[in-house]
Design a protein around this motif. Structure first.
Motif, mmCIF file in Angstrom:
data_model
loop_
_atom_site.group_PDB
_atom_site.id
_atom_site.type_symbol
_atom_site.label_atom_id
_atom_site.label_comp_id
_atom_site.label_asym_id
_atom_site.label_seq_id
_atom_site.Cartn_x
_atom_site.Cartn_y
_atom_site.Cartn_z
ATOM 1 N N SER A 168 0.842 -1.192 0.000
ATOM 2 C CA SER A 168 0.000 0.000 0.000
ATOM 3 C C SER A 168 0.876 1.240 0.000
ATOM 4 C CB SER A 168 -0.921 0.002 1.225
ATOM 5 O OG SER A 168 -0.152 -0.002 2.414
ATOM 6 N N ASN A 170 1.610 5.321 -1.920
ATOM 7 C CA ASN A 170 1.372 6.233 -3.039
ATOM 8 C C ASN A 170 2.486 6.148 -4.080
ATOM 9 O OD1 ASN A 170 -0.159 8.522 -4.206
ATOM 10 N ND2 ASN A 170 1.786 9.618 -3.877
ATOM 11 N N GLY A 242 -7.113 9.058 -8.715
ATOM 12 C CA GLY A 242 -5.873 8.472 -8.249
ATOM 13 C C GLY A 242 -6.045 7.141 -7.540
ATOM 14 N N GLN A 243 -7.229 6.534 -7.662
ATOM 15 C CA GLN A 243 -7.489 5.241 -7.031
ATOM 16 C C GLN A 243 -7.410 4.132 -8.077
ATOM 17 O OE1 GLN A 243 -7.946 5.270 -3.636
ATOM 18 N NE2 GLN A 243 -7.651 7.491 -3.848
ATOM 19 N N ILE A 272 -2.944 0.736 -3.392
ATOM 20 C CA ILE A 272 -1.989 1.719 -3.901
ATOM 21 C C ILE A 272 -2.742 2.880 -4.557
ATOM 22 C CG2 ILE A 272 -0.091 2.096 -5.524
ATOM 23 C CD1 ILE A 272 0.740 -0.781 -5.125
ATOM 24 N N THR A 273 -2.242 4.080 -4.381
ATOM 25 C CA THR A 273 -2.821 5.269 -5.013
ATOM 26 C C THR A 273 -1.791 5.943 -5.923
ATOM 27 O OG1 THR A 273 -2.169 6.700 -3.165
ATOM 28 C CG2 THR A 273 -4.349 5.677 -3.040
ATOM 29 N N GLN A 274 -2.304 6.764 -6.836
ATOM 30 C CA GLN A 274 -1.432 7.608 -7.680
ATOM 31 C C GLN A 274 -1.881 9.051 -7.479
ATOM 32 O OE1 GLN A 274 -0.063 7.283 -12.200
ATOM 33 N NE2 GLN A 274 -2.033 8.323 -12.019
ATOM 34 N N LEU A 275 -1.193 9.755 -6.616
ATOM 35 C CA LEU A 275 -1.536 11.125 -6.272
ATOM 36 C C LEU A 275 -0.297 12.004 -6.364
ATOM 37 C CD1 LEU A 275 -3.673 10.366 -3.070
ATOM 38 C CD2 LEU A 275 -4.552 10.870 -5.371
ATOM 39 N N TYR A 279 6.947 9.381 -3.561
ATOM 40 C CA TYR A 279 6.796 7.921 -3.527
ATOM 41 C C TYR A 279 6.776 7.449 -2.079
ATOM 42 C CZ TYR A 279 8.464 3.089 -3.582
ATOM 43 O OH TYR A 279 8.629 1.762 -3.360
ATOM 44 N N ASP A 280 5.796 6.638 -1.745
ATOM 45 C CA ASP A 280 5.680 6.148 -0.362
ATOM 46 C C ASP A 280 4.946 4.806 -0.372
ATOM 47 O OD1 ASP A 280 5.587 5.861 2.372
ATOM 48 O OD2 ASP A 280 3.827 7.148 2.633
#
Length: 408
Positions: A168, A170, A242-243, A272-275, A279-280
């Motif tokens: 999980s 970003n 971003g989901q 995982i998200t793309q926002l 990077y985290d």
């Protein structure tokens, strides 16, 4: 009236009180015995038919021994987890060295050094049902045939293979697409996590991620370090928020991992998200390294758990309780155990808390149900009555001597 019958009546009374004194003595000496049940003496008159209304032939008194097996004794708490007390109806099923089955309320069990079995102070081994891989015990209906000694030490060390893992966090929305295909050498971001095989060996998994030329799309591949062949490849598509656009599609079953560590891992990447931002990513996995048994724990329903040094526990046995229709008619034997009789009824076996059976308390012992003050009172009464009966005997004997002297 026969003077001889007077003598016999006196003797009968003394014998009856002797029986009562014997039960009182036994009760007092076992007042501190765990799970002991009081024994009492009850009296019943024996009347002899008289030949006429003017003569009377004195009878005797009969004694009947009664055991208050069904009476609950007080429960005291201890510091040992293997000390067990039954609160309510029921008996522990135990076996001796000859594999003979009996019942007891004496739950002061300790681990036997040579065998590891739980054995009480009478030398009897606690019996239970082994729990299968499905987590259930399979008892035979009202039978002790498939019971085994409760022994958590036989479980030895345990390793738990990894079955589920989650990644999980970003991914940066402004990351540049990869110029070359994603591989263990070419990627945008990389994370790792530790898993365990069926033997408890650590298996590190590298997860590499790279943004593709398609908008809002990433790829992820799973590797074992030193192996250039990807175990799984997953495409991650993100929506306008971003989901993950299709969470079910990105949950990968890493089946090829079976070739490396003998198991299959379900890898969940749907969180995982793309926002916008940095990077985290973090990864977690279940499974544990080998761990040894350090003790046992008992639940109120008779479940026995093996405790491991890593803090985990596993259901290992299920201790049943047995009962009969008339517990007071059970046959007592040495060692504070009981056997069913024709008057006690057949053995009924079930689990604690069900079908009228009591619950099991760990770190507790049922004390004797003997009231010492009542026993001392009964002792004084018996002593007085015994003395009175002896006077009857002595008086009858004097009358008989007077009759014999009439001939002189």
């Amino acid at each position: 009236m026969s003077l001889i019958s007077v003598l016999r009546t006196g003797v009968s009374g003394m014998n009856a009180q002797s029986s009562r004194i014997s039960t009182v003595a036994e009760n007092i000496q076992n007042a501190g015995t765990t799970g002991y049940k009081r024994t009492g003496t009850e009296f019943s008159s024996l009347i002899l038919d008289s030949s006429s209304t003017g003569d009377y032939n004195s009878g005797a008194v009969e004694t009947v021994i009664r055991r208050s097996v069904s009476a609950q004794g007080p429960v005291s708490f201890t510091t040992s987890k293997t000390d067990l007390a039954i609160q309510g109806n029921g008996f522990f099923v135990v076996r001796d060295s000859n594999n003979a089955t009996s019942l007891t309320r004496s739950g002061n069990f300790v681990e036997d050094g040579p065998t590891g079995n739980l054995v009480n102070s009478g030398g009897f081994t606690l019996m239970g049902y082994a729990v299968g891989e499905n987590g259930e015990a399979t008892p035979a209906l009202n039978s002790t045939a498939n019971m085994v000694p409760v022994n958590v030490s036989t479980l030895g060390m345990r390793a738990t293979a990894t079955k589920a893992a989650t990644i999980s966090g970003n991914l940066p929305a402004d990351a540049a697409p990869l110029a070359a295909p994603l591989s263990d050498k070419v990627y945008t971001k990389k994370t790792s996590m530790v898993t365990y095989d069926q033997l408890g060996n650590k298996v590190t998994l590298d997860i590499v991620l790279g943004k593709t030329a398609t908008a809002n799309q990433w790829q992820a591949q799973v590797y074992i370090p030193g192996n250039d062949t990807a175990l799984a490849t997953v495409t991650l598509g993100f929506d306008a928020n971003g989901q993950i656009s299709d969470p079910a599609a990105v949950t990968a079953a890493v089946s090829r991992l079976a070739a490396a560590n003998g198991t299959s891992i379900n890898l969940d990447m749907s969180k995982i998200t793309q926002l916008a931002g940095s990077y985290d990513l973090t990864g977690t996995a279940d499974g544990k390294a080998p761990s040894a048994v350090t003790g046992s724990d008992f639940a109120s329903d008779g479940s026995v758990y093996a405790l491991y040094e890593d803090g985990s526990r596993a259901l290992a046995f299920k201790v049943p309780l047995a009962n009969v229709a008339s517990p007071d008619n059970l046959e007592p034997r040495a060692g504070n155990i009981y056997l069913p009789t024709s008057t006690s009824g057949d053995l009924q076996i079930g689990f604690a808390g069900l079908s009228g059976l009591g619950s099991i308390k760990s770190s507790a012992l049922e004390q004797s149900n003997v009231d010492v003050s009542s026993e001392l009172t009964a002792m004084i009464e018996s002593q007085s009555v015994y003395t009175a009966n002896s006077k009857v005997f002595m008086t009858g004997n004097e009358l008989l001597e007077t009759l014999m002297n009439l001939k002189r």
